[in-house]
Scaffold this active site. Structure first.
Site, PDB file in Angstrom:
ATOM      1  N   ASP A 143     -24.566  59.768  14.904  1.00 14.61           N
ATOM      2  CA  ASP A 143     -24.839  59.452  16.301  1.00 14.61           C
ATOM      3  C   ASP A 143     -24.801  57.931  16.435  1.00 14.61           C
ATOM      4  O   ASP A 143     -25.425  57.228  15.637  1.00 14.61           O
ATOM      5  CB  ASP A 143     -26.214  60.002  16.699  1.00 14.61           C
ATOM      6  CG  ASP A 143     -26.450  59.999  18.184  1.00 14.61           C
ATOM      7  OD1 ASP A 143     -26.293  58.931  18.808  1.00 14.61           O
ATOM      8  OD2 ASP A 143     -26.802  61.053  18.734  1.00 14.61           O
ATOM      9  N   GLY A 161     -28.324  70.250  24.473  1.00 15.41           N
ATOM     10  CA  GLY A 161     -27.223  70.606  25.350  1.00 15.41           C
ATOM     11  C   GLY A 161     -26.953  69.696  26.529  1.00 15.41           C
ATOM     12  O   GLY A 161     -26.163  70.041  27.395  1.00 15.41           O
ATOM     13  N   HIS A 166     -23.448  71.099  20.099  1.00 14.69           N
ATOM     14  CA  HIS A 166     -23.643  70.318  18.878  1.00 14.69           C
ATOM     15  C   HIS A 166     -25.105  70.378  18.461  1.00 14.69           C
ATOM     16  O   HIS A 166     -25.985  70.652  19.268  1.00 14.69           O
ATOM     17  CB  HIS A 166     -23.182  68.868  19.036  1.00 14.69           C
ATOM     18  CG  HIS A 166     -23.867  68.106  20.127  1.00 14.69           C
ATOM     19  ND1 HIS A 166     -23.617  68.329  21.472  1.00 14.69           N
ATOM     20  CD2 HIS A 166     -24.785  67.119  20.083  1.00 14.69           C
ATOM     21  CE1 HIS A 166     -24.345  67.507  22.203  1.00 14.69           C
ATOM     22  NE2 HIS A 166     -25.084  66.761  21.382  1.00 14.69           N
ATOM     23  N   HIS A 187     -28.148  68.227  16.478  1.00 13.28           N
ATOM     24  CA  HIS A 187     -28.625  66.942  15.974  1.00 13.28           C
ATOM     25  C   HIS A 187     -29.435  67.192  14.695  1.00 13.28           C
ATOM     26  O   HIS A 187     -30.372  67.997  14.714  1.00 13.28           O
ATOM     27  CB  HIS A 187     -29.577  66.272  16.978  1.00 13.28           C
ATOM     28  CG  HIS A 187     -28.941  65.834  18.248  1.00 13.28           C
ATOM     29  ND1 HIS A 187     -28.657  64.512  18.515  1.00 13.28           N
ATOM     30  CD2 HIS A 187     -28.556  66.533  19.343  1.00 13.28           C
ATOM     31  CE1 HIS A 187     -28.131  64.421  19.724  1.00 13.28           C
ATOM     32  NE2 HIS A 187     -28.060  65.631  20.241  1.00 13.28           N
TER      33      HIS A 187
END
Length: 131
Positions: free
Chosen positions: A31, A88, A95, A97
């Site tokens: 990220d 979301g 995805h 995290h």
């Protein structure tokens, strides 16, 4: 036709990313606004907005890869745990995290999307975590 998400553009090689894992079904990248060092996004290559709408085998597979990466991140980073968030929002592409954490409050930190990403630090972390 659905507009390509930023993740699809990364998967297609149109946008650079700090990749730590890739196979034919998923990609894992750091990220750019990490909550902690090693904050990783596990993304299915097939663009689907909601994680619950993934095909059953893709849903199972993304969690299997997340488990493997979670163990790896914890070992390399040395965090007490690796937290998981699936919220979301932000990108219309499912995805997960994976966030190295040391205390339960670590998952309550807010990401600062207004600061410039530290690509040098991200590249260093990616080289440690790359599988």
């Amino acid at each position: 036709m659905q507009e390509q998400s930023i993740f699809t553009r990364i998967i297609n090689g149109e946008i650079p990313a700090h990749k730590i894992y890739e196979d034919d079904r998923v990609i894992a990248i750091l990220d750019v606004h990490p909550m902690s060092e090693g904050h990783t996004l596990v993304i299915p290559k097939k663009q689907v907005d909601h994680i619950w709408d993934l095909e059953a085998d893709d849903y199972t597979y993304i969690w299997e890869v997340s488990k493997k990466l979670g163990f790896h991140i914890r070992e390399i980073i040395g965090s007490t745990r690796v937290g998981v968030i699936v919220e979301g929002f932000g990108v219309p592409h499912a995805h997960i995290h994976l966030i190295p954490i040391y205390h339960s409050n670590d998952l309550k930190k807010l990401q600062d999307h207004n600061i410039e990403p530290d690509h040098e630090a991200l590249a260093r972390v990616a080289s440690m975590l790359r599988m």
